[in-house]
Design an enzyme around this catalytic site. Structure first.
Site, PDB file in Angstrom:
ATOM      1  CD  GLU A 407      -1.781  -2.439   1.266  1.00 18.51           C
ATOM      2  OE1 GLU A 407      -0.635  -2.714   1.667  1.00 18.51           O
ATOM      3  OE2 GLU A 407      -2.636  -3.301   1.028  1.00 18.51           O
ATOM      4  CD  GLN A 429      -7.767  -6.980  -1.837  1.00 18.31           C
ATOM      5  OE1 GLN A 429      -7.094  -7.576  -0.990  1.00 18.31           O
ATOM      6  NE2 GLN A 429      -7.724  -7.271  -3.120  1.00 18.31           N
ATOM      7  CG  PHE A 430     -11.055  -5.005   2.946  1.00 17.53           C
ATOM      8  CD1 PHE A 430     -12.402  -5.192   3.240  1.00 17.53           C
ATOM      9  CD2 PHE A 430     -10.416  -5.938   2.158  1.00 17.53           C
ATOM     10  CE1 PHE A 430     -13.088  -6.300   2.757  1.00 17.53           C
ATOM     11  CE2 PHE A 430     -11.094  -7.050   1.666  1.00 17.53           C
ATOM     12  CZ  PHE A 430     -12.429  -7.237   1.972  1.00 17.53           C
ATOM     13  CG  ASP A 432     -10.345  -2.582   7.843  1.00 18.65           C
ATOM     14  OD1 ASP A 432     -10.753  -2.678   9.002  1.00 18.65           O
ATOM     15  OD2 ASP A 432     -11.114  -2.601   6.853  1.00 18.65           O
ATOM     16  CG  PHE A 433      -5.836  -3.869   4.154  1.00 19.14           C
ATOM     17  CD1 PHE A 433      -5.677  -4.423   5.415  1.00 19.14           C
ATOM     18  CD2 PHE A 433      -6.569  -4.576   3.219  1.00 19.14           C
ATOM     19  CE1 PHE A 433      -6.240  -5.652   5.735  1.00 19.14           C
ATOM     20  CE2 PHE A 433      -7.132  -5.809   3.527  1.00 19.14           C
ATOM     21  CZ  PHE A 433      -6.965  -6.340   4.796  1.00 19.14           C
ATOM     22  CG  HIS A 474     -11.300  -7.821   6.415  1.00 22.39           C
ATOM     23  ND1 HIS A 474     -10.375  -8.485   7.172  1.00 22.39           N
ATOM     24  CD2 HIS A 474     -10.874  -7.936   5.127  1.00 22.39           C
ATOM     25  CE1 HIS A 474      -9.429  -8.986   6.386  1.00 22.39           C
ATOM     26  NE2 HIS A 474      -9.709  -8.673   5.146  1.00 22.39           N
TER      27      HIS A 474
END
Ligand SMILES: Cc1ncc(C[n+]2csc(CCOP(=O)(O)OP(=O)(O)O)c2C)c(N)n1
Length: 668
Positions: A407, A429-430, A432-433, A474
């Site tokens: 990321e 992607q989420f 959270d990441f 997630h």
């Protein structure tokens, strides 16, 4: 300095086919940063400058690499690369005023030392965190590659910086994508006080290239002719055959990390050994021995440079310190953007939130040839939520790019694309990441325009939210991490039609936008959505229901929770505000509504402490206090991580507490 009869040279200089003119240019180009530094050290002792990171003894690298590059190619230097700036012939008073925090510098007094970039000279300076610029170089190089321009991008790091994850990520991306980047490690023995033996555990850092499938070279960084001829050859080769190359320059840091910190921890023998290898005095002696540098020319160069330094210093001293202006400071946080309304035709179709986002993104890709999408699994697979399904077939793999799992480097690459004239959209992607790309988001993208007027034309899409029993990693709604950071815009739509129009605007806007998409709403919310391209302004809330008893302020899933409740409570007359954009925040709509109703319920899926609702509560207290008929009420998730089990998650979320809170407020 050395005299030509006595000096034993530390290097076997090989001039190859270089003519005298080039040899002398290289000498003068090394002499200049050395003389500037010597002057700066005097000023430091006189208390006229505050901090100095010395590159004395490392000039051959900055000068050799910059001389081998073309002026139109980007260089991303570090704190010891004064020679890059002087070889690109930046007028010295601009450097001096930059260091003094004055207007003729490059950051309007907002950042210090070499922490600036300039499109005028194709230089992109560092942020303090060292590693991020390696990934930025990837983005710049990617833009060149996509436009099929034969250009190299050179980026510098110290050996200490190679221990950061950014280094690994940036080299890996550059290799997987075969980007024309020259990665230059200046291995100068110490990272602050840490010797190389405590920094890494291989013989040469150049060996790391093998693991990335990348070519590498070790170059004697104190031998200007070796640096210049080798880098000239390698860069020419990269222009014709785009690929990344890693160079490890062996050199030494002859002074302290910065002047105040000294060199006590460096063994004297090491200092003595490297002093003999000084790049300037050795080269000077060589040129004298070869009869290329006469005493007269040497003297002339020194006088010319000295006069130039003094003249420009004088000019810099004459410039006033900046007078703070509140408006200028506030306005420069964001790049100027004039919203252009594109009104859709009347044709609509019923779409789910996910389809509306996908359609909007597709139309932006059609509108902007320069827009590049990057993210994990976004290409043939279409992304984990299938937003980009079919995009590769329409736009090709160059513009719809699967990325390695990195990321940080991809946020940085997006920044580099923006610097080099592209628009970038990254799918996290989420959401959270985003933690794994947090540093470049909050420190690079967010501060870029304020620091050196460089817009970060980047949208980061953030699939987020709970209600899908996906556990702590997630399910988060982490928008408050970003609303707190000046320089970012944060959008959080609740409806398909808003999502499509706001995404179009986010992509048009040259500022960095975090675009939150609630996963639970992706497939559960449908709406008639205009079929063609249209925009909706950021920073404007929507009044979803109009009433008089109370105001509910919310966004995202909260809007639907509130609507469901109001369907049951038909007797209530409520203003329901869907914020849609959290930064900039539509303060006027909030204030107008609460002053009208006298009661405010602030509903968010986020944990309460430090959520945006805390700020909105403060705003209401400051702006509507005398109109309030009840204390402001926040209804939020618990201040715990988000649990996995559905019952626990239910308890975590605010929904179960919403009805009673509403009733309490009505009854107050
Ligand atoms: C992320 C981060 N951690 C720590 C620091 C503090 N710091 C600044 S420069 C430096 C040493 C860097 O060493 P190296 O990369 O070898 O470059 P050199 O200073 O030797 O040229 C450190 C630890 C920082 N700026 N950023």
């Amino acid at each position: 300095m050395a005299t030509h009869t006595k000096t034993t040279l530390s290097f076997n200089y090989n001039r190859g086919t270089l003519d005298d003119k080039v040899l002398l240019q290289l000498y003068r180009a090394m002499l200049k940063p050395r003389m500037i530094e010597e002057k700066m050290l005097i000023l430091l002792r006189q208390g006229k400058i505050s901090k100095w990171f010395s590159g004395i003894g490392q000039e051959a690298i900055s000068v050799g690499v910059t001389s081998a590059m073309r002026d139109e190619e980007y260089i991303l230097p570090m704190h010891r690369n004064l020679g890059v700036f002087t070889t690109r012939e930046i007028p010295l008073y601009r450097l001096f005023t930059q260091w003094q925090g004055k207007m003729s510098g490059f950051t309007k007094g907002r950042d210090r030392s070499f922490h600036f970039g300039t499109q005028e000279y194709n230089i992109v300076g560092m942020i303090s965190h060292l590693g991020p610029q390696l990934g930025v170089a990837d983005g710049i190089a990617l833009a060149h590659k996509l436009r099929e321009e034969k250009a190299v991008t050179a980026v510098f790091t110290g050996e200490g910086g190679t221990s950061e994850g950014d280094f690994h990520e940036a080299l890996n991306v550059a290799s997987v994508w075969q980007l024309p980047v020259l990665f230059c490690i200046e291995n100068n023995g110490y990272g602050l006080s840490t010797p190389t033996s405590e920094q890494y555990n291989c013989e040469h850092l150049a060996q790391r290239a093998q693991g990335y499938g990348m070519e590498s070279h070790i170059i004697d960084g104190n031998n200007i002719l070796e640096v210049y001829t080798q880098i000239s050859r390698i860069t020419e080769d990269i222009r014709n055959n785009p690929r990344p190359v890693l160079i490890e320059f062996k050199t030494f840091r002859m002074r302290g990390h910065e002047e105040a910190s000294g060199t006590k921890y460096v063994p004297q023998e090491l200092m003595d050994m490297w002093a003999k290898k000084d790049p300037l005095s050795n080269y000077e002696a060589y040129l004298e021995q070869e009869g290329i540098l006469s005493a007269t020319v040497k003297e002339r160069y020194a006088v010319e440079i000295k006069n130039e330094i003094n003249e420009h210093l004088e000019k810099s001293y004459q410039e006033e310190q900046i007078t703070p202006d509140l408006n200028t400071e506030m306005e420069d946080v964001y790049a100027p953007f004039r919203f252009r309304e594109s009104v859709p035709s009347n044709t609509t179709e019923e779409l789910r939130l996910i389809d509306a986002i996908s359609q909007g993104l597709r139309q932006s890709m059609e509108k902007y040839d320069d827009l590049v999408i990057m993210g994990q699994d976004v290409a043939e697979y279409g992304g984990v939520f299938k937003i980009t399904e079919g995009f590769v077939a329409q736009f090709g793999k160059e513009r719809v790019r699967n990325t390695p799992i990195c990321e940080s480097a991809i946020v940085e690459t997006a920044m580099g694309l923006a610097i080099n004239g592209k628009k970038a959209m990254m799918e996290m992607q989420f959401s959270d990441f985003a933690t794994s790309g947090f540093n470049p988001i909050v420190n690079y993208l967010a501060k870029s325009h304020y620091r050196w007027s460089q817009p970060a034309d980047v949208v980061v899409r953030m699939p987020c939210g709970a209600g899908v029993a996906a556990g702590p990693f997630h399910s988060q709604t982490n928008e408050a991490w970003f609303t707190h950071t000046p320089g970012l815009k944060v959008v959080f739509p609740a409806f398909p039609a808003d999502a499509k129009g706001l995404l179009a605007t986010a992509i048009e806007d040259p500022n960095p936008v975090l675009f939150f998409e609630h996963k639970k709403l992706y497939r559960s919310i449908r709406q008639e959505v205009p079929t063609d391209y249209y925009t909706i302004p950021l920073g404007k809330a929507a009044l979803v229901r109009e009433g008089s008893q109370l105001t509910i302020i919310t966004y995202g899933a909260g809007v639907h929770w509130a609507l469901d409740l109001l369907k049951k409570k038909t007797e209530l007359s409520v203003d329901l505000i869907d914020l849609r954009t959290l930064q900039p925040l539509d303060k006027e709509s909030i204030i107008a509504s609460v002053c009208k109703t006298g009661k405010a319920l602030l509903l968010t899926e986020d944990s309460g402490f430090g959520s945006i609702m805390s700020d909105i509560s403060a705003l209401i207290m400051e702006s509507c206090f005398e109109k309030l008929d009840a204390p402001v009420k926040r209804v939020t998730s618990l201040d715990t991580p988000i649990p996995f089990d559905a019952n626990l998650e239910q308890q975590y979320l605010p929904l179960e507490r919403l009805e009673s809170a509403l009733q309490e407020l009505i009854d107050y």
